[in-house]
Design a protein around this motif. Structure first.
Motif, PDB file in Angstrom:
ATOM      1  N   UNK A  72      -1.202  -5.326  -2.283  1.00  0.00           N
ATOM      2  CA  UNK A  72      -0.603  -5.915  -1.084  1.00  0.00           C
ATOM      3  C   UNK A  72       0.897  -6.103  -1.319  1.00  0.00           C
ATOM      4  N   UNK A  73       1.710  -5.751  -0.323  1.00  0.00           N
ATOM      5  CA  UNK A  73       3.155  -5.880  -0.479  1.00  0.00           C
ATOM      6  C   UNK A  73       3.862  -5.650   0.836  1.00  0.00           C
ATOM      7  N   UNK A  74       5.181  -5.448   0.780  1.00  0.00           N
ATOM      8  CA  UNK A  74       5.953  -5.190   1.997  1.00  0.00           C
ATOM      9  C   UNK A  74       7.278  -4.532   1.622  1.00  0.00           C
ATOM     10  N   UNK A  75       7.839  -3.791   2.562  1.00  0.00           N
ATOM     11  CA  UNK A  75       8.992  -2.940   2.251  1.00  0.00           C
ATOM     12  C   UNK A  75      10.285  -3.719   2.043  1.00  0.00           C
ATOM     13  N   UNK A  78      12.057  -7.893  -2.421  1.00  0.00           N
ATOM     14  CA  UNK A  78      13.204  -7.624  -3.284  1.00  0.00           C
ATOM     15  C   UNK A  78      12.866  -7.246  -4.725  1.00  0.00           C
ATOM     16  N   UNK A  79      11.684  -7.623  -5.214  1.00  0.00           N
ATOM     17  CA  UNK A  79      11.437  -7.400  -6.640  1.00  0.00           C
ATOM     18  C   UNK A  79      10.001  -7.041  -6.991  1.00  0.00           C
ATOM     19  N   UNK A  80       9.035  -7.902  -6.667  1.00  0.00           N
ATOM     20  CA  UNK A  80       7.653  -7.683  -7.108  1.00  0.00           C
ATOM     21  C   UNK A  80       7.103  -6.350  -6.608  1.00  0.00           C
ATOM     22  N   UNK A  81       7.308  -6.049  -5.320  1.00  0.00           N
ATOM     23  CA  UNK A  81       6.712  -4.830  -4.745  1.00  0.00           C
ATOM     24  C   UNK A  81       7.303  -3.544  -5.319  1.00  0.00           C
ATOM     25  N   UNK A  82       8.629  -3.384  -5.343  1.00  0.00           N
ATOM     26  CA  UNK A  82       9.142  -2.141  -5.938  1.00  0.00           C
ATOM     27  C   UNK A  82       8.815  -2.020  -7.425  1.00  0.00           C
ATOM     28  N   UNK A  83       8.791  -3.163  -8.133  1.00  0.00           N
ATOM     29  CA  UNK A  83       8.431  -3.117  -9.551  1.00  0.00           C
ATOM     30  C   UNK A  83       6.995  -2.644  -9.713  1.00  0.00           C
ATOM     31  N   UNK A  84       6.090  -3.192  -8.913  1.00  0.00           N
ATOM     32  CA  UNK A  84       4.683  -2.808  -9.012  1.00  0.00           C
ATOM     33  C   UNK A  84       4.483  -1.359  -8.604  1.00  0.00           C
ATOM     34  N   UNK A  85       5.157  -0.916  -7.554  1.00  0.00           N
ATOM     35  CA  UNK A  85       5.009   0.476  -7.124  1.00  0.00           C
ATOM     36  C   UNK A  85       5.592   1.441  -8.155  1.00  0.00           C
ATOM     37  N   UNK A  86       6.664   1.037  -8.830  1.00  0.00           N
ATOM     38  CA  UNK A  86       7.168   1.853  -9.947  1.00  0.00           C
ATOM     39  C   UNK A  86       6.144   1.908 -11.077  1.00  0.00           C
ATOM     40  N   UNK A  87       5.525   0.755 -11.385  1.00  0.00           N
ATOM     41  CA  UNK A  87       4.483   0.727 -12.415  1.00  0.00           C
ATOM     42  C   UNK A  87       3.327   1.651 -12.038  1.00  0.00           C
ATOM     43  N   UNK A  88       2.881   1.544 -10.779  1.00  0.00           N
ATOM     44  CA  UNK A  88       1.773   2.397 -10.326  1.00  0.00           C
ATOM     45  C   UNK A  88       2.148   3.869 -10.450  1.00  0.00           C
ATOM     46  N   UNK A 166      -0.151 -10.617  -5.798  1.00  0.00           N
ATOM     47  CA  UNK A 166       0.611  -9.504  -6.379  1.00  0.00           C
ATOM     48  C   UNK A 166      -0.189  -8.599  -7.302  1.00  0.00           C
ATOM     49  N   UNK A 167      -1.457  -8.841  -7.529  1.00  0.00           N
ATOM     50  CA  UNK A 167      -2.223  -7.989  -8.434  1.00  0.00           C
ATOM     51  C   UNK A 167      -2.625  -6.674  -7.787  1.00  0.00           C
ATOM     52  N   UNK A 168      -3.022  -5.707  -8.623  1.00  0.00           N
ATOM     53  CA  UNK A 168      -3.528  -4.414  -8.156  1.00  0.00           C
ATOM     54  C   UNK A 168      -5.043  -4.438  -8.303  1.00  0.00           C
ATOM     55  N   UNK A 169      -5.754  -4.305  -7.186  1.00  0.00           N
ATOM     56  CA  UNK A 169      -7.213  -4.371  -7.172  1.00  0.00           C
ATOM     57  C   UNK A 169      -7.815  -3.008  -7.491  1.00  0.00           C
ATOM     58  N   UNK A 170      -8.830  -2.989  -8.344  1.00  0.00           N
ATOM     59  CA  UNK A 170      -9.483  -1.741  -8.746  1.00  0.00           C
ATOM     60  C   UNK A 170     -10.946  -1.741  -8.311  1.00  0.00           C
ATOM     61  N   UNK A 171     -11.360  -0.639  -7.700  1.00  0.00           N
ATOM     62  CA  UNK A 171     -12.735  -0.472  -7.223  1.00  0.00           C
ATOM     63  C   UNK A 171     -13.306   0.844  -7.734  1.00  0.00           C
TER      64      UNK A 171
END
Length: 199
Positions: A72-75, A78-88, A166-171
């Motif tokens: 879950x995130x939004x465009x 400023x920090x958590x979302x782009x960092x997580x998407x870079x990690x992904x 901010x976590x990434x859910x795995x199914x």
């Protein structure tokens, strides 16, 4: 470590546990919550309707048959979302061709600003296998509830920002929740979690 430090640490742990239990009680409307109530429901039981970043309608049943990663995130984050998407994106690169078998999804929590067009432009900065979803606020609230995630709009400097899980859910491919990758979790632990749902 002396006895006083041990007792202090134990007191803090008990206090934290009590706080979490009280929070869980409050969020459930005063009804006792079980461990199952705190976990995302299986994908096959999810019923929200959204739109992907290509403008196509989406239902959770489309995820079944392939392992799934959801964030879950939004465009405007400023920090958590782009960092997580870079990690992904890095995780997908590490997995190589195996990652082609994954559903990888960003669900926007900011329907006012995140149109499909905006999502498509934003996601062009990351791995192309990441799909963006957006839609009506009521449907996003249903999605968050199914994942046991939260989000809220917070005023900031004449505008607003979004606070969100901010976590990434795995199914697994059958839609069962398996685990979560925490924000900033080391790739040494993240990659094996993803490999488990691939197998």
């Amino acid at each position: 470590m002396n006895r006083r430090q041990v007792l202090t640490g134990a007191s803090l742990a008990v206090g934290a546990a009590g706080f979490m239990l009280t929070l869980g009680w409050w969020r459930s409307g005063g009804q006792p919550m079980t461990g199952r109530d705190l976990l995302p429901i299986p994908i096959r039981d999810m019923s929200f309707s959204l739109t992907d970043h290509n403008g196509q309608p989406f239902a959770p049943s489309q995820w079944l048959g392939r392992p799934t990663m959801v964030f879950f995130g939004f465009t405007f984050c400023p920090d958590v979302c782009p960092t997580t998407l870079n990690d992904i994106s890095d995780w997908l690169a590490d997995l190589g061709p195996d990652a082609d078998g994954l559903n990888v999804v960003l669900i926007s929590v900011d329907p006012e600003r995140d149109t499909p067009t905006i999502l498509a432009e934003y996601l062009s900065n990351f791995d192309p296998r990441i799909v963006g979803l957006t839609g009506r606020l009521t449907e996003l609230e249903k999605a968050a509830a199914d994942f046991r995630a939260t989000f809220e709009k917070l005023p900031r400097d004449g505008d607003y920002t979004m606070n969100h899980t901010a976590g990434v859910f795995l199914f697994a491919a059958d839609g069962q929740f398996t685990s979560i990758i925490d924000f900033h979790e080391d790739r040494r632990f993240a990659i094996p979690k993803i490999r488990r749902i691939l197998t």
